[in-house]
Enzyme design. Structure first.
Site, PDB file in Angstrom:
ATOM      1  N   LYS A  32       0.787  -1.131   0.050  1.00 35.63           N
ATOM      2  CA  LYS A  32      -0.171  -0.032   0.057  1.00 35.63           C
ATOM      3  C   LYS A  32       0.877   1.283  -0.093  1.00 35.63           C
ATOM      4  CE  LYS A  32      -0.431  -0.533   4.885  1.00 35.63           C
ATOM      5  NZ  LYS A  32      -1.045  -1.110   6.346  1.00 35.63           N
ATOM      6  N   ARG A 135     -10.373  -0.645  15.101  1.00 33.19           N
ATOM      7  CA  ARG A 135     -10.150   0.573  13.729  1.00 33.19           C
ATOM      8  C   ARG A 135     -11.284   0.070  12.753  1.00 33.19           C
ATOM      9  NH1 ARG A 135      -4.281   0.906  10.912  1.00 33.19           N
ATOM     10  NH2 ARG A 135      -4.793  -1.285   9.901  1.00 33.19           N
ATOM     11  N   TYR A 254      17.318  28.944   9.598  1.00 35.77           N
ATOM     12  CA  TYR A 254      16.078  29.630   9.789  1.00 35.77           C
ATOM     13  C   TYR A 254      16.173  30.016  11.366  1.00 35.77           C
ATOM     14  CZ  TYR A 254      13.726  29.832   5.520  1.00 35.77           C
ATOM     15  OH  TYR A 254      13.553  29.906   4.188  1.00 35.77           O
TER      16      TYR A 254
HETATM   17  C1  PLP Z   1      -0.298  -1.824   6.987  1.00 41.98           C
HETATM   18  C2  PLP Z   1      -0.852  -3.177   7.135  1.00 41.98           C
HETATM   19  C3  PLP Z   1      -0.010  -4.189   7.301  1.00 41.98           C
HETATM   20  C4  PLP Z   1       1.216  -4.354   7.152  1.00 41.98           C
HETATM   21  O1  PLP Z   1       1.976  -3.743   8.512  1.00 41.98           O
HETATM   22  P1  PLP Z   1       3.381  -3.566   8.856  1.00 41.98           P
HETATM   23  O2  PLP Z   1       3.262  -3.108  10.263  1.00 41.98           O
HETATM   24  O3  PLP Z   1       3.932  -2.580   7.899  1.00 41.98           O
HETATM   25  O4  PLP Z   1       3.881  -4.787   8.584  1.00 41.98           O
HETATM   26  C5  PLP Z   1      -0.530  -5.547   7.193  1.00 41.98           C
HETATM   27  N1  PLP Z   1      -2.094  -5.384   7.313  1.00 41.98           N
HETATM   28  C6  PLP Z   1      -3.031  -4.470   7.503  1.00 41.98           C
HETATM   29  C7  PLP Z   1      -4.416  -4.459   7.621  1.00 41.98           C
HETATM   30  C8  PLP Z   1      -2.085  -3.206   7.368  1.00 41.98           C
HETATM   31  O5  PLP Z   1      -3.195  -2.216   7.189  1.00 41.98           O
END
Ligand code: PLP
Length: 369
Positions: A32, A135, A254
């Site tokens: 993703k 979630r 800055y």
């Molecule tokens: C992003 C995600 C993962 C991967 O998580 P990592 O901590 O990067 O290994 C796996 N499952 C779901 C549902 C996620 O949203």
């Protein structure tokens, strides 16, 4: 221009390391957010060649683009799962791109069912079960309705849930594991998936039929047990544009946030927060600096601190303590990679490696071998 170089062999090696932890289960990959900022198709094609067949994206649009890329690369057998969001209007595109939706609510299930009916076809879907993260996911109360849908057209190929704290020393993972077993028992013949990267390091009980590592593939730390087992994959570098000497008593950057207590050689590098190098990594003049030092970079094997505030397109490095002849305009500095752990850079900014990778800006050139 700033560059992030991707070590494809390290990426594959990390996948194999995770796969070896996984017993008989399959090892997938979370790609993703454009493969954690590095390039989803390139990552997925590399991992497909290593043996990975299960790829997770967040959005349908990401899945459609990934399917096209994988098909063009001859990786048509890959399974692509879309983690979030299911609307009736999205079903035809999902079917056309052979995407497997992850259904997390009764509304998702209804939309998917209605879409399949209109398209007059069947296709598999994943169910996400809520086990304590609060979630996304189906609750125990939803399961009778799910069971009824499965009597009809709902074809479930996998049930999954997500761990909230696998990278920390808490008992939450154990409680989630127990709740996952209870809920998944309602789906006796269906494959199961629970582990993210840190979950892969919690032992074989967490592997089930499919794991979904993300950050560990890209070389980020995934809990204490992953220490020393993963190879850095992404190396962020940028070129020195100018080297100058400022006198003790002067200030730099800055806000004059860096007050110089000695004569200081400063290398000005072409990388800034617009490239995703976080301002919170500044050496001075940002909130966290009264608690901990800022980030470091590496030039020709020498670690050098970030000086003053990171600006939009430029970052100053204090190169006083390294040999003068090793730094000149054009010299590249490493901001994370084999010499500067991405997790240390993240910690200096009060964040996690995930955010550094996914924040990498558009103008950072992705360099693949
Ligand atoms: C992003 C995600 C993962 C991967 O998580 P990592 O901590 O990067 O290994 C796996 N499952 C779901 C549902 C996620 O949203």
């Amino acid at each position: 221009m700033p560059r992030v170089a991707i070590d494809i062999e390290a990426l594959k090696a990390n996948w194999r390391t995770l796969d070896a932890l996984n017993g008989k289960g399959r090892t997938g990959a979370a790609v993703k957010a454009n493969g954690y900022g590095l390039g989803a198709t390139r990552v997925a094609v590399a991992l497909f060649k290593a043996g990975c067949r299960d790829f997770f994206v967040a959005w349908m649009e990401e899945g459609v683009a990934l399917r096209q890329g994988l098909d063009e690369a001859g990786c048509g057998e890959a399974r692509i799962y879309v983690l979030q969001g299911m609307e009736l209007a999205a079903v035809p595109a999902c079917l056309e791109a052979r995407l497997t939706p992850v259904l997390s609510s009764l509304a998702d299930i209804a939309a998917w069912g209605e879409g399949l009916e209109r398209a007059d076809c069947r296709a598999p879907a994943v169910l996400q079960l809520e086990t304590g993260m609060n979630r996304l996911g189906l609750d125990a109360d939803d399961l009778p309705i799910v069971a009824a849908a499965m009597e009809g057209s709902l074809d479930v190929c996998l049930v999954m849930s997500h761990l909230a704290s696998a990278d920390e020393e808490t008992t939450q993972s154990e409680r989630q594991h127990a709740q996952f077993l209870r809920l998944a028992a309602e789906f006796p013949k269906v494959d199961r998936s629970l582990a993210n990267s840190a979950g892969c390091f919690l032992g074989p009980d967490y592997a089930f039929d499919l794991t979904r590592p993300g950050i560990a593939l890209y070389g980020g730390r995934a809990g204490a047990a992953s220490e020393g087992k993963l190879k850095p994959v992404a190396t962020l570098t940028a070129a020195v544009l100018q080297v100058r000497t400022a006198k003790a008593g002067e200030a730099a950057g800055y806000g004059g946030a860096a007050r110089l207590s000695r004569d200081t050689r400063i290398a000005t590098v072409g990388l800034g927060y617009a490239d995703g190098y976080l301002r919170a990594d500044s050496g001075a003049g940002v909130p966290l600096r009264d608690k901990s030092p800022g980030a470091e970079a590496c030039i020709a094997g020498h670690r050098v601190p970030v000086l003053g505030r990171v600006s939009m397109d430029l970052t100053l490095l204090d190169v006083t303590d390294m040999p003068e002849d090793l730094v000149e305009p054009g010299t590249r500095a490493e901001f994370f990679g084999p010499n500067i752990a991405i997790d240390d850079v993240a910690a200096a900014a009060g964040t996690i490696s995930y955010e550094l990778l996914t924040a990498l800006g558009k103008r950072v050139e992705r360099v693949w071998p």
